[in-house]
Design a protein around this motif. Structure first.
Motif, mmCIF file in Angstrom:
data_model
loop_
_atom_site.group_PDB
_atom_site.id
_atom_site.type_symbol
_atom_site.label_atom_id
_atom_site.label_comp_id
_atom_site.label_asym_id
_atom_site.label_seq_id
_atom_site.Cartn_x
_atom_site.Cartn_y
_atom_site.Cartn_z
ATOM 1 N N THR A 36 -11.870 9.831 -7.978
ATOM 2 C CA THR A 36 -10.764 8.896 -8.238
ATOM 3 C C THR A 36 -10.250 8.199 -6.986
ATOM 4 O OG1 THR A 36 -9.169 10.727 -8.051
ATOM 5 C CG2 THR A 36 -10.004 10.201 -10.266
ATOM 6 N N ALA A 37 -10.533 8.724 -5.811
ATOM 7 C CA ALA A 37 -9.974 8.142 -4.583
ATOM 8 C C ALA A 37 -10.480 6.717 -4.374
ATOM 9 C CB ALA A 37 -10.310 9.021 -3.384
ATOM 10 N N VAL B 196 -0.375 13.595 -21.104
ATOM 11 C CA VAL B 196 -1.618 13.529 -20.331
ATOM 12 C C VAL B 196 -1.358 14.064 -18.925
ATOM 13 C CG1 VAL B 196 -3.417 12.048 -19.390
ATOM 14 C CG2 VAL B 196 -2.451 11.566 -21.650
ATOM 15 N N ASP B 197 -2.191 15.015 -18.497
ATOM 16 C CA ASP B 197 -2.069 15.583 -17.156
ATOM 17 C C ASP B 197 -2.926 14.759 -16.199
ATOM 18 O OD1 ASP B 197 -1.490 17.174 -15.024
ATOM 19 O OD2 ASP B 197 -2.849 18.806 -15.593
ATOM 20 N N GLY B 198 -2.300 13.893 -15.437
ATOM 21 C CA GLY B 198 -3.030 13.004 -14.547
ATOM 22 C C GLY B 198 -3.593 13.720 -13.340
ATOM 23 N N GLY C 143 3.483 11.600 -8.503
ATOM 24 C CA GLY C 143 4.016 10.249 -8.370
ATOM 25 C C GLY C 143 4.333 9.596 -9.695
ATOM 26 N N GLY C 144 4.646 8.303 -9.590
ATOM 27 C CA GLY C 144 5.111 7.573 -10.763
ATOM 28 C C GLY C 144 4.073 7.440 -11.858
ATOM 29 N N LEU C 145 2.810 7.261 -11.497
ATOM 30 C CA LEU C 145 1.778 7.087 -12.512
ATOM 31 C C LEU C 145 1.556 8.358 -13.317
ATOM 32 C CD1 LEU C 145 -0.316 5.288 -13.812
ATOM 33 C CD2 LEU C 145 -1.939 5.955 -12.026
ATOM 34 N N ASN C 146 1.487 9.500 -12.632
ATOM 35 C CA ASN C 146 1.309 10.761 -13.345
ATOM 36 C C ASN C 146 2.549 11.141 -14.147
ATOM 37 O OD1 ASN C 146 -1.303 11.119 -12.553
ATOM 38 N ND2 ASN C 146 -0.855 12.558 -10.903
ATOM 39 N N SER C 147 3.722 10.767 -13.656
ATOM 40 C CA SER C 147 4.938 11.008 -14.430
ATOM 41 C C SER C 147 4.923 10.214 -15.721
ATOM 42 C CB SER C 147 6.172 10.643 -13.600
ATOM 43 O OG SER C 147 6.255 11.444 -12.440
ATOM 44 N N THR D 232 0.821 -1.207 0.000
ATOM 45 C CA THR D 232 0.000 0.000 0.000
ATOM 46 C C THR D 232 0.855 1.256 0.000
ATOM 47 O OG1 THR D 232 -1.643 -1.237 1.277
ATOM 48 C CG2 THR D 232 -1.924 1.132 1.143
ATOM 49 N N ILE D 233 1.960 1.248 0.734
ATOM 50 C CA ILE D 233 2.847 2.414 0.764
ATOM 51 C C ILE D 233 3.440 2.672 -0.613
ATOM 52 C CG2 ILE D 233 5.039 3.261 1.660
ATOM 53 C CD1 ILE D 233 4.362 1.974 4.327
ATOM 54 N N VAL D 234 3.868 1.629 -1.286
ATOM 55 C CA VAL D 234 4.426 1.788 -2.628
ATOM 56 C C VAL D 234 3.389 2.377 -3.579
ATOM 57 C CG1 VAL D 234 5.302 0.545 -4.634
ATOM 58 C CG2 VAL D 234 6.157 -0.021 -2.362
ATOM 59 N N TRP D 235 2.170 1.856 -3.520
ATOM 60 C CA TRP D 235 1.115 2.396 -4.372
ATOM 61 C C TRP D 235 0.766 3.831 -3.983
ATOM 62 C CZ3 TRP D 235 -1.163 1.268 -8.829
ATOM 63 C CH2 TRP D 235 -0.971 -0.013 -9.363
ATOM 64 N N GLY D 236 0.915 4.170 -2.702
ATOM 65 C CA GLY D 236 0.686 5.551 -2.286
ATOM 66 C C GLY D 236 1.631 6.507 -2.980
ATOM 67 N N PHE D 237 2.890 6.120 -3.110
ATOM 68 C CA PHE D 237 3.860 6.954 -3.839
ATOM 69 C C PHE D 237 3.524 7.023 -5.325
ATOM 70 C CE2 PHE D 237 6.666 5.934 -0.153
ATOM 71 C CZ PHE D 237 6.901 7.240 0.245
ATOM 72 N N LEU D 238 3.102 5.915 -5.888
ATOM 73 C CA LEU D 238 2.789 5.890 -7.316
ATOM 74 C C LEU D 238 1.582 6.748 -7.665
ATOM 75 C CD1 LEU D 238 3.270 2.080 -8.117
ATOM 76 C CD2 LEU D 238 4.801 3.959 -8.703
ATOM 77 N N LEU D 239 0.617 6.849 -6.732
ATOM 78 C CA LEU D 239 -0.634 7.545 -7.018
ATOM 79 C C LEU D 239 -0.658 8.985 -6.536
ATOM 80 C CD1 LEU D 239 -3.136 4.666 -6.111
ATOM 81 C CD2 LEU D 239 -2.520 5.469 -8.395
ATOM 82 N N GLN D 240 0.456 9.495 -6.016
ATOM 83 C CA GLN D 240 0.505 10.893 -5.619
ATOM 84 C C GLN D 240 0.398 11.808 -6.836
ATOM 85 O OE1 GLN D 240 4.077 11.464 -3.351
ATOM 86 N NE2 GLN D 240 3.252 10.494 -1.503
ATOM 87 N N ASP D 241 0.140 13.081 -6.553
ATOM 88 C CA ASP D 241 -0.035 14.045 -7.642
ATOM 89 C C ASP D 241 1.194 14.097 -8.544
ATOM 90 O OD1 ASP D 241 -1.200 15.968 -9.210
ATOM 91 O OD2 ASP D 241 -0.665 17.635 -7.895
#
Length: 315
Positions: free
Chosen positions: A176-177, A165-167, A154-158, A143-152
């Protein structure tokens, strides 16, 4: 006149006078052995299941203030507060939305992966391992790893930014939460249901598919007419496990969203935690736990009763 022989033979002889029947008969020894084997399980159930349930009901009738050291009997006041709670409706809606989303996505994806990995193709063992590996990973670490990925930022938006695309801020957006929490939980546990489905698929006789092909049945028709009925017991098992698990989710909410934004991701277990351990309303928290127990029990009984309609070989 002929005299009748009235002697009793050995087969009809009664108990020997003065000889008591032994107490430790074979039957009693077997019964004692059985009771000794189930005693640890019975003790564990009594101490860790039945006793806590009784205590929860008892606590729900009291107001327990740990900080002040008071434990006052309030009767049904906590249940009245439950009926008057303005947040309860939103909490139950969030709980229902999370449970429905998790069950639908988890079971559908697990069954799809199981069908694909059941094919005799190269590399399926590697993919089975990859899909199952998140199951054995620590829930908090996952969950912590996914928390970093889903931050504004984070890795997914990057990753989305590289294609223009502006995530969104996944964990802080109203729309989205909840979706983000559901996706994180689906990817965490889909491997377990996938393995169960895969084992069920491998138990379906190949002769049935061969006969269906001879009759001209399509792959889709074979799936609905052969595969689904024969693996329906496993579908029922996985659905019960997934429904119960969805109603007990806590760590993902606590780490990712803390119930926000607002109460959009405040499920019943997290709301129970807030009332009992953040606001120190232990009596009201116990009342909420009884509601949770009633919901889990009702859904489990409902699914078990429905098995007679759609589970193969059940009547």
């Amino acid at each position: 006149m002929t005299q009748t022989d009235t002697r009793v033979g050995p087969a009809t002889a009664g108990p020997t006078p003065g000889r008591a029947r032994p107490f430790w008969t074979t039957r009693r020894r077997d019964q004692l052995t059985g009771y000794l084997f189930i005693t640890p399980q019975l003790l564990g159930s009594a101490v860790f299941v039945i006793l806590p349930l009784v205590l929860v009901v008892w606590y729900s009738l009291h107001e327990w203030n740990v900080l002040a050291g008071t434990f006052d009997f309030v009767g049904t006041d906590n249940y009245q507060a439950l009926a008057d709670d303005p947040n309860l409706g939103a909490v139950l809606r969030a709980t229902g939305l999370f449970s429905v989303g998790l069950v639908v996505f988890n079971l559908a994806l697990a069954l799809l992966l199981a069908v694909l990995l059941n094919q005799k193709l190269r590399g399926t063992i590697l993919f089975r391992t990859l899909f199952f590996s998140p199951v054995v990973v620590s829930l908090v670490a996952w969950t912590i790893v996914w928390g970093f990925l889903l931050q504004d930022n984070g890795g997914l938006n990057s990753l989305l930014d590289t294609v223009g695309v502006d995530g969104p801020n996944w964990l802080r957006g109203e729309g989205t939460a909840m979706l983000s929490v559901i996706v994180v939980q689906v990817f965490k546990n889909v491997g377990l249901n996938m393995v169960l489905f895969l084992a069920a698929l491998q138990g379906v006789p190949a002769e049935l598919y061969e006969a269906a092909q001879v009759d001209g049945a399509s792959r889709l028709r074979q799936f609905w007419r052969i595969t689904v009925p024969l693996i329906s017991p496993t579908i029922m098992l996985t659905s019960i496990i997934t429904v119960v698990g969805s109603l007990q989710v806590f760590a993902q909410i606590a780490v990712l969203t803390q119930g926000g934004p607002g109460t959009s991701t405040t499920v019943l277990v997290y709301y129970l935690y807030q009332q009992a351990f953040q606001f120190h309303h232990f009596g009201y928290g116990a009342t909420l736990s009884i509601v949770l127990f009633a919901i889990v029990l009702a859904l489990t009984v409902l699914q078990w009763q429905m098995r007679k309609r759609w589970v193969f070989h059940e009547s």
